[in-house]
Design a protein around this motif. Structure first.
Motif, PDB file in Angstrom:
ATOM      1  N   GLN A   2       1.185  -1.574  -0.233  1.00 57.06           N
ATOM      2  CA  GLN A   2      -0.012   0.455  -0.167  1.00 57.06           C
ATOM      3  C   GLN A   2       1.080   0.842   0.026  1.00 57.06           C
ATOM      4  OE1 GLN A   2      -2.623  -0.517   3.121  1.00 57.06           O
ATOM      5  NE2 GLN A   2      -4.468  -0.784   1.897  1.00 57.06           N
ATOM      6  N   LEU A   3       0.530   1.912  -0.725  1.00 63.20           N
ATOM      7  CA  LEU A   3       0.935   3.518  -0.949  1.00 63.20           C
ATOM      8  C   LEU A   3       0.442   4.566  -0.924  1.00 63.20           C
ATOM      9  CD1 LEU A   3       4.049   2.590  -4.336  1.00 63.20           C
ATOM     10  CD2 LEU A   3       4.267   1.992  -1.580  1.00 63.20           C
ATOM     11  N   VAL A   4       0.084   4.977  -0.096  1.00 61.44           N
ATOM     12  CA  VAL A   4       0.401   6.465   0.165  1.00 61.44           C
ATOM     13  C   VAL A   4       0.980   7.931   0.232  1.00 61.44           C
ATOM     14  CG1 VAL A   4      -2.370   7.898   1.150  1.00 61.44           C
ATOM     15  CG2 VAL A   4      -1.884   5.044   1.714  1.00 61.44           C
ATOM     16  N   GLU A   5      -0.040   8.906  -1.776  1.00 61.03           N
ATOM     17  CA  GLU A   5       0.526  10.032  -1.688  1.00 61.03           C
ATOM     18  C   GLU A   5       0.102  10.844  -1.217  1.00 61.03           C
ATOM     19  OE1 GLU A   5       1.061   7.555  -5.810  1.00 61.03           O
ATOM     20  OE2 GLU A   5      -0.563   7.578  -4.304  1.00 61.03           O
ATOM     21  N   SER A   6       1.061  12.142  -0.380  1.00 60.43           N
ATOM     22  CA  SER A   6      -0.196  13.238   0.070  1.00 60.43           C
ATOM     23  C   SER A   6       0.800  14.909  -0.772  1.00 60.43           C
ATOM     24  CB  SER A   6      -0.135  13.455   0.908  1.00 60.43           C
ATOM     25  OG  SER A   6       1.302  13.400   2.037  1.00 60.43           O
ATOM     26  N   GLY A   7       1.034  15.508  -0.264  1.00 60.09           N
ATOM     27  CA  GLY A   7       1.473  17.203  -0.275  1.00 60.09           C
ATOM     28  C   GLY A   7       0.946  17.585  -1.265  1.00 60.09           C
ATOM     29  N   GLY A   8       0.520  17.317  -2.523  1.00 57.42           N
ATOM     30  CA  GLY A   8       0.318  17.388  -3.459  1.00 57.42           C
ATOM     31  C   GLY A   8      -0.603  18.894  -3.262  1.00 57.42           C
ATOM     32  N   LEU A  17       6.866  22.700  -3.535  1.00 53.83           N
ATOM     33  CA  LEU A  17       6.282  21.295  -3.399  1.00 53.83           C
ATOM     34  C   LEU A  17       6.553  20.130  -2.776  1.00 53.83           C
ATOM     35  CD1 LEU A  17       3.259  21.204  -5.499  1.00 53.83           C
ATOM     36  CD2 LEU A  17       2.826  22.484  -3.427  1.00 53.83           C
ATOM     37  N   ARG A  18       6.403  19.961  -1.633  1.00 50.37           N
ATOM     38  CA  ARG A  18       6.802  18.180  -0.858  1.00 50.37           C
ATOM     39  C   ARG A  18       5.712  17.240  -0.963  1.00 50.37           C
ATOM     40  NH1 ARG A  18       9.212  16.572   4.878  1.00 50.37           N
ATOM     41  NH2 ARG A  18      10.949  15.286   4.476  1.00 50.37           N
ATOM     42  N   LEU A  19       6.194  16.212  -2.198  1.00 50.00           N
ATOM     43  CA  LEU A  19       5.684  15.415  -1.772  1.00 50.00           C
ATOM     44  C   LEU A  19       6.166  13.897  -0.850  1.00 50.00           C
ATOM     45  CD1 LEU A  19       4.812  14.890  -5.708  1.00 50.00           C
ATOM     46  CD2 LEU A  19       3.812  16.309  -3.821  1.00 50.00           C
ATOM     47  N   SER A  20       5.067  13.438  -0.738  1.00 44.20           N
ATOM     48  CA  SER A  20       5.434  12.514   0.502  1.00 44.20           C
ATOM     49  C   SER A  20       4.882  11.048   0.756  1.00 44.20           C
ATOM     50  CB  SER A  20       4.750  12.860   2.441  1.00 44.20           C
ATOM     51  OG  SER A  20       5.569  13.955   2.456  1.00 44.20           O
ATOM     52  N   CYS A  21       4.997   9.623   0.576  1.00 43.91           N
ATOM     53  CA  CYS A  21       4.321   8.525  -0.179  1.00 43.91           C
ATOM     54  C   CYS A  21       5.192   7.583   1.326  1.00 43.91           C
ATOM     55  CB  CYS A  21       5.288   7.807  -1.425  1.00 43.91           C
ATOM     56  SG  CYS A  21       4.648   6.183  -1.480  1.00 43.91           S
ATOM     57  N   ALA A  22       3.919   7.320   2.128  1.00 41.37           N
ATOM     58  CA  ALA A  22       4.045   6.222   3.100  1.00 41.37           C
ATOM     59  C   ALA A  22       3.518   4.289   2.641  1.00 41.37           C
ATOM     60  CB  ALA A  22       3.199   6.782   4.252  1.00 41.37           C
TER      61      ALA A  22
END
Length: 110
Positions: A2-8, A17-22
């Motif tokens: 499972q990959l969850v992106e955020s920061g857009g 911008l800084r994108l993150s992927c947990a």
């Protein structure tokens, strides 16, 4: 996996911008991670990757502006994007062996 992106988000040209992927469901520390993007009407394209040892590789057009990094303690990969251009607009996807995230939208206005 499972990959969850955020920061857009929406940013003006020249902004950052800084994108993150947990990540979960994988042994994060031993896997390479990557970011891809897809602009409207275009195919998905490679943006950046980072190996398990921290070696990085970038699409030519983002070199010097984007930085990929990882925090193995947090099972998270990041994409720091500086000096953004309208051509960077698209849906950004995190990728790992066996899976893709749902994507996060980046819009750069001129």
């Amino acid at each position: 996996v499972q990959l969850v992106e955020s920061g857009g988000g929406l940013v003006q040209a020249g902004g950052s911008l800084r994108l993150s992927c947990a990540a979960s469901g994988i042994i994060f520390s031993i896997n390479a991670m990557a970011w891809y993007r897809q602009a409207p009407g275009n195919a998905r394209e490679f943006v950046a990757e980072i190996s398990s040892s921290g070696r990085t590789n970038y699409k030519d057009s983002v070199k010097g502006r984007f930085t990929i990094s990882r925090d193995n303690a947090k099972n998270t990969v990041y994409l720091q994007m500086n000096n953004l251009k309208p051509a960077d607009t698209g849906v950004y996807y995190c990728a790992a062996p066996g899976g893709w995230g749902q994507g996060t939208v980046v819009t750069v206005s001129s």
